[in-house]
Design a protein around this motif. Structure first.
Motif, mmCIF file in Angstrom:
data_model
loop_
_atom_site.group_PDB
_atom_site.id
_atom_site.type_symbol
_atom_site.label_atom_id
_atom_site.label_comp_id
_atom_site.label_asym_id
_atom_site.label_seq_id
_atom_site.Cartn_x
_atom_site.Cartn_y
_atom_site.Cartn_z
ATOM 1 N N ASN A 252 34.157 -34.664 7.457
ATOM 2 C CA ASN A 252 34.486 -35.058 8.911
ATOM 3 C C ASN A 252 33.444 -34.432 9.824
ATOM 4 N N ALA A 253 32.492 -33.986 9.204
ATOM 5 C CA ALA A 253 31.324 -33.638 10.280
ATOM 6 C C ALA A 253 29.893 -33.601 9.629
ATOM 7 N N ILE A 254 28.903 -34.039 10.225
ATOM 8 C CA ILE A 254 27.499 -33.979 9.708
ATOM 9 C C ILE A 254 26.858 -32.943 10.416
ATOM 10 N N PHE A 255 25.891 -32.184 9.723
ATOM 11 C CA PHE A 255 24.987 -31.498 10.311
ATOM 12 C C PHE A 255 24.077 -32.295 11.228
ATOM 13 N N LEU A 256 23.816 -31.848 12.531
ATOM 14 C CA LEU A 256 22.815 -32.601 13.056
ATOM 15 C C LEU A 256 21.594 -31.678 13.628
ATOM 16 N N ALA A 257 21.817 -30.438 14.109
ATOM 17 C CA ALA A 257 20.599 -29.439 14.211
ATOM 18 C C ALA A 257 21.225 -28.081 14.307
ATOM 19 N N ARG A 258 20.013 -27.173 14.037
ATOM 20 C CA ARG A 258 20.081 -25.901 14.309
ATOM 21 C C ARG A 258 18.869 -25.443 15.167
ATOM 22 N N ILE A 259 19.319 -24.798 16.491
ATOM 23 C CA ILE A 259 18.463 -24.496 17.509
ATOM 24 C C ILE A 259 18.569 -22.947 17.490
ATOM 25 N N THR A 260 17.187 -22.363 17.507
ATOM 26 C CA THR A 260 17.216 -20.796 17.646
ATOM 27 C C THR A 260 16.298 -20.482 18.877
ATOM 28 N N ALA A 261 16.946 -19.796 19.993
ATOM 29 C CA ALA A 261 16.078 -19.756 21.177
ATOM 30 C C ALA A 261 16.809 -18.887 22.048
ATOM 31 N N ARG A 262 16.261 -18.081 22.865
ATOM 32 C CA ARG A 262 16.594 -17.380 24.134
ATOM 33 C C ARG A 262 18.091 -16.640 23.678
ATOM 34 N N GLY A 263 17.955 -15.854 22.619
ATOM 35 C CA GLY A 263 18.901 -15.038 22.217
ATOM 36 C C GLY A 263 20.299 -15.781 21.578
ATOM 37 N N GLU A 264 20.047 -16.951 21.244
ATOM 38 C CA GLU A 264 21.175 -17.650 20.685
ATOM 39 C C GLU A 264 21.080 -18.497 19.752
ATOM 40 N N ARG A 265 21.945 -18.971 18.901
ATOM 41 C CA ARG A 265 21.562 -19.561 17.746
ATOM 42 C C ARG A 265 22.702 -20.801 17.987
ATOM 43 N N VAL A 266 22.275 -21.909 18.029
ATOM 44 C CA VAL A 266 23.193 -23.202 18.329
ATOM 45 C C VAL A 266 23.229 -24.054 17.085
ATOM 46 N N LEU A 267 24.351 -24.404 16.475
ATOM 47 C CA LEU A 267 24.444 -25.406 15.732
ATOM 48 C C LEU A 267 25.258 -26.694 16.131
ATOM 49 N N LEU A 268 24.606 -27.707 15.871
ATOM 50 C CA LEU A 268 24.933 -28.952 16.478
ATOM 51 C C LEU A 268 25.461 -29.919 15.469
ATOM 52 N N TYR A 269 26.566 -30.615 15.581
ATOM 53 C CA TYR A 269 27.114 -31.508 14.622
ATOM 54 C C TYR A 269 27.889 -32.649 15.192
ATOM 55 N N ARG A 270 27.846 -33.884 14.456
ATOM 56 C CA ARG A 270 28.500 -34.976 14.655
ATOM 57 C C ARG A 270 29.792 -34.826 13.999
ATOM 58 N N VAL A 271 31.113 -35.272 14.763
ATOM 59 C CA VAL A 271 32.322 -34.941 14.078
ATOM 60 C C VAL A 271 33.193 -36.376 14.103
ATOM 61 N N HIS A 272 34.012 -36.836 13.153
ATOM 62 C CA HIS A 272 34.594 -37.740 12.928
ATOM 63 C C HIS A 272 36.268 -37.515 13.586
ATOM 64 N N ASP A 273 36.605 -36.655 13.237
ATOM 65 C CA ASP A 273 38.129 -36.190 13.747
ATOM 66 C C ASP A 273 38.096 -35.028 14.479
ATOM 67 N N PRO A 274 38.123 -35.043 15.947
ATOM 68 C CA PRO A 274 38.050 -33.777 16.604
ATOM 69 C C PRO A 274 39.127 -32.916 16.395
ATOM 70 N N GLU A 275 40.473 -33.271 16.247
ATOM 71 C CA GLU A 275 41.433 -32.560 16.263
ATOM 72 C C GLU A 275 41.333 -31.603 14.821
ATOM 73 N N ARG A 276 40.962 -32.402 13.782
ATOM 74 C CA ARG A 276 40.573 -31.246 12.727
ATOM 75 C C ARG A 276 39.628 -30.471 12.705
ATOM 76 N N ALA A 277 38.628 -30.917 13.532
ATOM 77 C CA ALA A 277 37.751 -29.891 13.389
ATOM 78 C C ALA A 277 37.923 -28.748 14.444
ATOM 79 N N ASN A 278 38.491 -28.931 15.438
ATOM 80 C CA ASN A 278 39.209 -27.940 16.378
ATOM 81 C C ASN A 278 40.359 -26.964 15.663
ATOM 82 N N GLU A 279 41.183 -27.492 14.862
ATOM 83 C CA GLU A 279 42.096 -26.635 14.311
ATOM 84 C C GLU A 279 41.149 -25.718 13.004
#
Length: 150
Positions: free
Chosen positions: A81-108
């Motif tokens: 349902n999701a594919i890993f795009l990127a991980r960014i670590t900077a300025r006191g934050e870790r950001v995980l980015l994904y591309r998602v097929h079904d947003p309702e399922r991901a949200n749940e």
């Protein structure tokens, strides 16, 4: 959706707003032909508690962030349902980015993870419709060498 490529990771040491940044990008997505099946951009932001120089996490914090990522990633990547795009670590934050097929399922899934969270790290997420993958461009552009290279 059995055409999702196995990930291949590229590591970049760069900067964001003058601060150091470590970025890991799934390089197989640069030429991924099934982009239309993943029209949603998911951004998960995790606030770092223990920071060293320039907002970068300490070794102990990196371990805590990795444990949280190990909970989030398999839950949202279930059934491709999701594919890993990127991980960014900077300025006191870790950001995980994904591309998602079904947003309702991901949200749940993400709501369930938040409700069951141990509260060790504060995190939030945003899901945005992004059919043209415009929101993925900054990370994917790191994979393209500047045109002045021979």
């Amino acid at each position: 959706m059995n055409d999702v490529p196995d990930p291949c990771y590229s590591l970049f040491e760069t900067s964001i707003g003058g601060n150091p940044a470590i970025v890991v990008v799934n390089s197989t997505l640069l030429t991924f032909t099934g982009r239309d099946a993943f029209p949603w951009h998911l951004r998960v932001g995790v606030h770092c508690k223990l920071q060293g120089a320039n907002g970068m996490p300490t070794h102990e914090e990196v371990e805590a962030l990795s444990r949280l990522e190990e909970e989030i990633a398999p839950a949202i990547e279930t059934d491709q349902n999701a594919i890993f795009l990127a991980r960014i670590t900077a300025r006191g934050e870790r950001v995980l980015l994904y591309r998602v097929h079904d947003p309702e399922r991901a949200n749940e899934t993400l709501q369930l993870l938040i409700s069951n969270s141990d509260g060790q790290r504060e995190w939030e997420y945003q899901l945005e419709h992004d059919l043209g993958w415009i929101l993925a461009k900054p990370e994917l552009d790191l994979l393209v060498p500047p045109s002045h290279f021979n």
